[in-house]
Enzyme design. Structure first.
Site, PDB file in Angstrom:
ATOM      1  N   MET A  80       1.342  -6.055  -1.158  1.00 41.02           N
ATOM      2  CA  MET A  80       1.029  -7.410  -1.934  1.00 41.02           C
ATOM      3  C   MET A  80       0.280  -7.044  -2.973  1.00 41.02           C
ATOM      4  SD  MET A  80       0.306  -9.876   1.435  1.00 41.02           S
ATOM      5  CE  MET A  80       0.064 -11.420   0.587  1.00 41.02           C
ATOM      6  N   HIS A  81       0.400  -8.293  -3.861  1.00 36.01           N
ATOM      7  CA  HIS A  81      -0.633  -8.381  -4.721  1.00 36.01           C
ATOM      8  C   HIS A  81      -0.334  -7.724  -6.360  1.00 36.01           C
ATOM      9  CE1 HIS A  81      -2.958 -10.192  -1.855  1.00 36.01           C
ATOM     10  NE2 HIS A  81      -3.606  -9.164  -1.270  1.00 36.01           N
ATOM     11  N   ASP A 237       3.503  -7.397   3.503  1.00 33.47           N
ATOM     12  CA  ASP A 237       3.588  -6.453   4.474  1.00 33.47           C
ATOM     13  C   ASP A 237       3.020  -6.793   5.823  1.00 33.47           C
ATOM     14  OD1 ASP A 237       1.005  -6.347   3.575  1.00 33.47           O
ATOM     15  OD2 ASP A 237       1.160  -4.396   2.740  1.00 33.47           O
TER      16      ASP A 237
END
Length: 485
Positions: A80-81, A237
């Protein structure tokens, strides 16, 4: 057949799942390179994700051509991110800035100041790991690149774009940007404006179990698939791991010991708790959300120690056996890349405390395992304060392979810890299930079933009591060392 692809930080995994829900094959993980060009920086080449994903499916297609030819749906999960900045032609403008990058601390302060309603809308504190502060950093330090940004994608969305030609994101991953109105499950024009962006910089949103696009004809032909294979919205995830574990009902929970560590709980509503640095995100299914406590270095801490000692991790663990009877005299803070829950401190650093001339390697190894477990207890405490205690957790991620670590976690957390089947491919399995839901429209409860438990680790009262005292002393280290820094 259904295909799940997980774009992790250290590698990409692919898993092939049958109509019966059984894992037919898993491709060997394709490793990814990380770059740390400056202190606190962590970057990757976006095209490396694509090459690894394509290579993973190439391998499955070569070894299981008949099964791959029957694939009806594909799901993607991903780290992520990560800020993947694209120009008007859809090409990356720079390496992606990853989730464990800590350079944007000052930008977090600026974002909180610019947007007082951030916590209410996004449900989270501004942390350097999130995507929005990264864009403020680019605007400040790389203004020429920022001026050319046409789209911002997360890692798996970039892979989807390359596989389908469509720029689309799911709700769970989008919730980790600080640009999503998490309660309403839509982009927030207000939050985007606070980082100098607009709605046109964002991909289209879909739910994780919905059809997002169709696999490009070139890839369908390359892998011997039909021309109408759908690609699901997918998931970040941890939400994908939850789908793989059947954690879809309110109260379902797990502990992930992957590169990072997570204590995850499903909720039926948007339940932000930013005061304790708990994350509140959308789940990968409509009408579901989740809370997370996040530590940035879980299995990464053991991998770091193995690298420093130039000994495989399995060889480090072997002398300790399957259980220990009490805490190591050495204490370890696992803040190798800073920390999120509960400290929200990108500058936090790791430390060993209590070393003596007689300290041996096994005591240091045990301290690393316990330090991660203590950090997980911090996360558990934060979630419990936000919305009540957890009674038990399933254990997933690479760290779940170790019965020793599982028992330490049970003794430290004081609750049962269950090692489950397919725990190491949870995110890829979850992605395949989302691909199935998108292709078939089945009920999620029928597809997202709970895995078989391989072993249960119960807290041992006498040992747990010694860990309670060790945890109390461990908790004193972070503020003391921060004061000295």
């Amino acid at each position: 057949m259904y295909l799940g692809i997980d774009i992790g930080t250290s590698g990409v995994k692919a898993v092939l799942v049958s109509e019966a829900g059984a894992v037919v094959a898993t491709g060997p993980a394709r490793e990814l390179a990380l770059s740390h060009p400056a202190p606190l920086w962590s970057e990757q080449d976006p095209d490396g994700w694509v090459d690894a994903a394509v290579g993973a499916v190439d391998d499955l297609a070569a070894r299981h051509p008949r099964e791959v030819a029957r694939v009806r749906g594909i799901g993607l999960s991903g780290q992520m991110h990560g800020a993947t900045l694209l120009d008007e032609d859809g090409r990356p403008l720079r390496p992606a800035i990853l989730w464990n990058d800590g350079r944007s601390h000052a930008e977090c302060v600026a974002l909180e100041r610019r947007c007082p309603s951030l916590h209410t809308i996004a449900g989270n504190l501004a942390m350097p790991g999130f995507t929005a502060p990264k864009l403020l950093w680019v605007a400040r330090h790389e203004p020429k690149i920022f001026a050319r940004v046409a789209k911002v994608l997360l890692p798996k969305a970039y892979v989807r774009y390359r596989l389908t030609g469509e720029m689309i994101e799911d709700m769970s991953d989008a919730a980790g940007t600080l640009w999503l109105d998490v309660g309403l499950r839509r982009w927030s024009a207000l939050l985007l404006h606070a980082t100098g962006l607009d709605l046109h910089h964002m991909p289209r949103l879909v739910e994780g179990s919905e059809v997002s696009a169709t696999l490009a004809p070139d890839y369908a032909q390359r892998w011997g698939m039909a021309r109408d294979v759908v690609v699901a919205g997918g998931a970040g995830d941890n939400a994908a791991s939850a789908i793989g574990l059947g954690a879809i009902a309110p109260g379902d929970a797990f502990l992930s010991l992957g590169t990072s560590g997570v204590v995850f709980r499903v909720t039926d509503r948007f339940a932000p708790a930013p005061a304790s640095a708990v994350h509140a995100f959308c789940h990968a299914l409509p009408g579901r959300w989740h809370q997370m406590g996040v530590m940035l270095s879980a299995a990464a801490s053991l991998a770091w120690l193995a690298g420093v000692m130039e000994v495989p991790a399995a060889a480090l663990l072997a002398p300790l056996g399957k259980r220990v009877d009490g805490p190591s005299p050495v204490k370890f803070l696992p803040y190798l890349d800073g920390e999120r829950t509960p400290h929200n401190d990108a500058a936090a650093s790791g430390a060993f405390v209590g070393l003596r001339g007689a300290t041996g390697r096994s005591q240091i190894v045990q301290a690393v395992l316990e330090g991660v477990a203590f950090a997980a207890r911090d996360n558990l405490a934060a979630l419990s304060a936000a919305s009540g205690p957890l009674a038990e957790v399933d254990l997933v991620g690479g760290g779940s392979r170790s019965p020793l670590w599982a028992q330490i976690c049970a003794d430290v957390l004081g609750i049962p810890v269950h090692r489950v089947e397919e725990g190491e491919v949870g995110a890829a399995l979850g992605a395949s299930r989302l691909g199935r839901l998108a292709a078939t429209g089945e009920d999620a409860a029928a597809v997202c079933t709970r895995p078989r438990r391989l072993a249960s680790f119960m807290p041992r009262p006498s040992v747990a009591a010694t860990y309670d005292e060790a945890y109390r002393r461990w908790r004193e280290l972070y503020p003391a060392l921060k004061e000295c820094a």
